[in-house]
Design an enzyme around this catalytic site. Sequence first.
Site, mmCIF file in Angstrom:
data_model
loop_
_atom_site.group_PDB
_atom_site.id
_atom_site.type_symbol
_atom_site.label_atom_id
_atom_site.label_comp_id
_atom_site.label_asym_id
_atom_site.label_seq_id
_atom_site.Cartn_x
_atom_site.Cartn_y
_atom_site.Cartn_z
ATOM 1 N N ALA A 254 0.859 -1.183 0.000
ATOM 2 C CA ALA A 254 0.000 0.000 0.000
ATOM 3 C C ALA A 254 0.892 1.230 0.000
ATOM 4 O O ALA A 254 2.102 1.137 0.232
ATOM 5 C CB ALA A 254 -0.892 -0.009 1.232
ATOM 6 N N LYS A 255 0.235 2.368 -0.251
ATOM 7 C CA LYS A 255 1.017 3.607 -0.332
ATOM 8 C C LYS A 255 1.752 3.888 0.971
ATOM 9 O O LYS A 255 2.766 4.561 0.988
ATOM 10 C CB LYS A 255 0.094 4.770 -0.686
ATOM 11 C CG LYS A 255 -0.266 4.736 -2.172
ATOM 12 C CD LYS A 255 -1.055 5.937 -2.625
ATOM 13 C CE LYS A 255 -1.296 5.834 -4.130
ATOM 14 N NZ LYS A 255 -2.575 6.314 -4.566
ATOM 15 N N ARG A 256 1.227 3.334 2.082
ATOM 16 C CA ARG A 256 1.891 3.639 3.359
ATOM 17 C C ARG A 256 3.226 2.897 3.529
ATOM 18 O O ARG A 256 4.013 3.224 4.386
ATOM 19 C CB ARG A 256 0.967 3.326 4.533
ATOM 20 C CG ARG A 256 0.561 1.895 4.621
ATOM 21 C CD ARG A 256 -0.376 1.640 5.790
ATOM 22 N NE ARG A 256 -0.839 0.281 5.739
ATOM 23 C CZ ARG A 256 -1.880 -0.138 5.029
ATOM 24 N NH1 ARG A 256 -2.567 0.732 4.327
ATOM 25 N NH2 ARG A 256 -2.223 -1.395 5.005
#
Length: 283
Positions: A254-256
């Site tokens: 994920a982007k995180r």
Amino acid sequence: MAPSMVTRFAPSPTGLLHLGHAHSALFAWRRARAAGGQFLLRLEDIDRARCRPEFADAILEDLAWLGLDWDGAVRVQSQHMDEYRAVLDALTSRGLLYPCFCTRAAIVREIAAIGHAPHGADGPLYPGTCRRLPAEERAARVARGEAYALRLDTAAAMAAAGPLTAEEEGEGAVVIDPATLFGDVVLARKDTPASYHLCVTHDDAVQGVTLVTRGLDLKPATHLHRLLQALMSWPVPRWHHHALLTGADGKRLAKRDAALSLRALREAGRSAAEVRAMAGFSD
Ligand code: GLU
């Protein structure tokens, strides 16, 4: 003559691209190039609150660094709002959209009062409250300036379209059932004048995309997209939903996961070829 293979990568500039995006982009790019077709790039930036210009710049830079090239100009969705409006107007004039004044809290209360709600791809389905509003009340609330979203009357839309299938590579014809998966989905939010579903389908048609490639997480959306194509008489592509890349923990990226952004990998000294291999495509 129009190329027989047109693919696209359509990220939203809400963060830096990570390895999962690289996998998606390389997948689409390689399919196009292998077939002597076209690979298009589109920025899906209609959500003005979450998208940022610096992320849009970073996407172009990171893809070029990764070794990808794209055909023609980058299509930027926020520059085409009038086109999405025209599609909404066309569907409204055919009685297929209705204004929904419900707040999120009101929907939760309504579902609690009913006691149950069928679950779709994105959670509980909308119980249809505003679809049942008398025409005069609807008109009066619009005239008063009350904020509303536009929902698709999915049962009416399916009745207008008739039975539909979508061609998924490796799977064949998939029977389309948007009512079960999405119910009366929002096609224009109160705060954003068009939805992902509407814009992506319109743009794939306008750009002549013949093979939609994207992650498996978006596979259910195809049911709605195929319906919109039928309603608008848009050309119908084929689809290929690829598996999502997972991290060492087995969870999807994920982007995180900042350390797996293409930028961070590049700054850590990885070469583009190494990052392509990490994204699942060895040269
Ligand atoms: N913009 C979408 C995303 O970033 C992808 C749209 C699509 O491939 O259909 O998740």
